[in-house]
Write an enzyme that holds these catalytic residues in place. Structure first.
Site, short mmCIF file in Angstrom:
data_model
loop_
_atom_site.label_atom_id
_atom_site.label_comp_id
_atom_site.label_asym_id
_atom_site.label_seq_id
_atom_site.Cartn_x
_atom_site.Cartn_y
_atom_site.Cartn_z
N SER A 42 77.51 0.86 7.88
CA SER A 42 76.70 -0.32 7.62
C SER A 42 76.25 -0.98 8.93
CB SER A 42 77.48 -1.27 6.72
OG SER A 42 76.65 -2.25 6.16
N ASP A 86 72.37 2.90 -3.52
CA ASP A 86 73.02 1.93 -2.66
C ASP A 86 72.25 0.61 -2.78
OD1 ASP A 86 73.97 0.35 -0.57
OD2 ASP A 86 74.12 2.00 0.86
N HIS A 142 77.81 1.39 -1.43
CA HIS A 142 77.56 1.20 -0.01
C HIS A 142 78.77 1.60 0.86
CE1 HIS A 142 75.40 -0.37 3.38
NE2 HIS A 142 76.31 -1.27 3.65
#
Length: 263
Positions: free
Chosen positions: A95, A217, A245
């Site tokens: 991320s 996602d 995610h």
């Protein structure tokens, strides 16, 4: 005294010649890699750490000015590598760490052998032709709800971020991790994460890069992964048969397989 190693709660495992550094996403900590990193210990020296304000890092090291942009977190990554005297590293970022790793690699390209970006997003906010997945009002609302009720936000967002409703224990772990953060530091890191725009940094990346994208996602949709792939010269792009995610938690075998194949 090793300042960065203590500040960022650094652990070094494994005995391999090559070095692999795992960097966690917003609201997480190094424990989230526990289903992935053991597969690399025989071939790699593995570095795990927590960003300031996360996990068991030294929260007293928080500096609002230093950490006002993702560059402050990139500086921490580079300081860890300097203190450990690591000359070449393979960096795996989840991320927001995808962009932190990109910034660090752009600053010291000779130190980075490769970048793996899991669910990257250079900007979460839609802008003209660019679809980041959220309108500015969505992000503003998300940040204000986090500021007004940290616990309720954590409970709501954990299941959205994680996906995989058939495994509620995963969202539970993420929620607990969110709740462990100091609310002020959590809000600060969220603001920096969700309001950053690193699109201009992508074409400058010279490091060999793999982008790992989940089929579904809610935070970093496939259109964003494809955008990142198009912007980074020579990058590789793999869509995994995984949802949510946090595939390193929900589909660790697939993530491990893709990273091993790339390395």
């Amino acid at each position: 005294m090793m300042k960065a190693l203590q500040r960022n709660n650094v652990h070094v495992l494994g005995t391999g010649d090559r070095v692999l550094m795992f960097a966690h996403g917003y609201g997480c900590d190094q424990s989230m890699w526990r289903h992935v990193y053991p597969s690399f210990l025989d071939k790699f020296k593995v570095i795990l750490f927590d960003y300031v304000g996360s996990g068991s890092s030294d929260a007293s090291a928080f500096d609002r000015t230093r950490y006002s942009t993702l560059n402050g977190y990139a500086s921490d990554v580079l300081e860890i590598l300097h203190e450990l005297e690591i000359e070449r590293v393979n960096f795996v970022g989840h991320s927001v760490s995808s962009m932190i790793g990109a910034l660090a690699a752009n600053r010291e390209p000779d130190r980075f052998d490769s970048l793996v970006m899991i669910g990257p997003s250079p900007s979460y906010i839609n802008d003209g032709d660019y679809i980041g997945g959220f309108d500015k009002e969505d992000i503003d609302g998300l940040l204000s709800s986090l500021e007004s009720n940290h616990m309720a936000w954590s409970a709501t967002m954990a299941s959205v971020i994680m996906g995989n409703p058939e495994s509620p224990e995963l969202a539970g772990e993420l929620e607990a991790s969110f709740c462990r953060m100091d609310p002020i530091l959590a809000h600060h890191f969220a603001r920096v994460t969700f309001l950053s725009d690193n699109r201009a940094d992508l074409p400058q990346i010279k490091t060999r890069t793999l982008i790992l994208q989940c089929v579904k996602d809610m935070i970093a949709p496939a259109s964003v992964g494809e955008y990142v792939h198009q912007c980074i010269p020579g990058s590789q792009y793999a869509v995994m048969d995984a949802t949510g995610h946090c595939p390193h938690m929900s589909s660790p075998k697939e993530v491990t397989r893709e990273i091993l194949a790339f390395l």
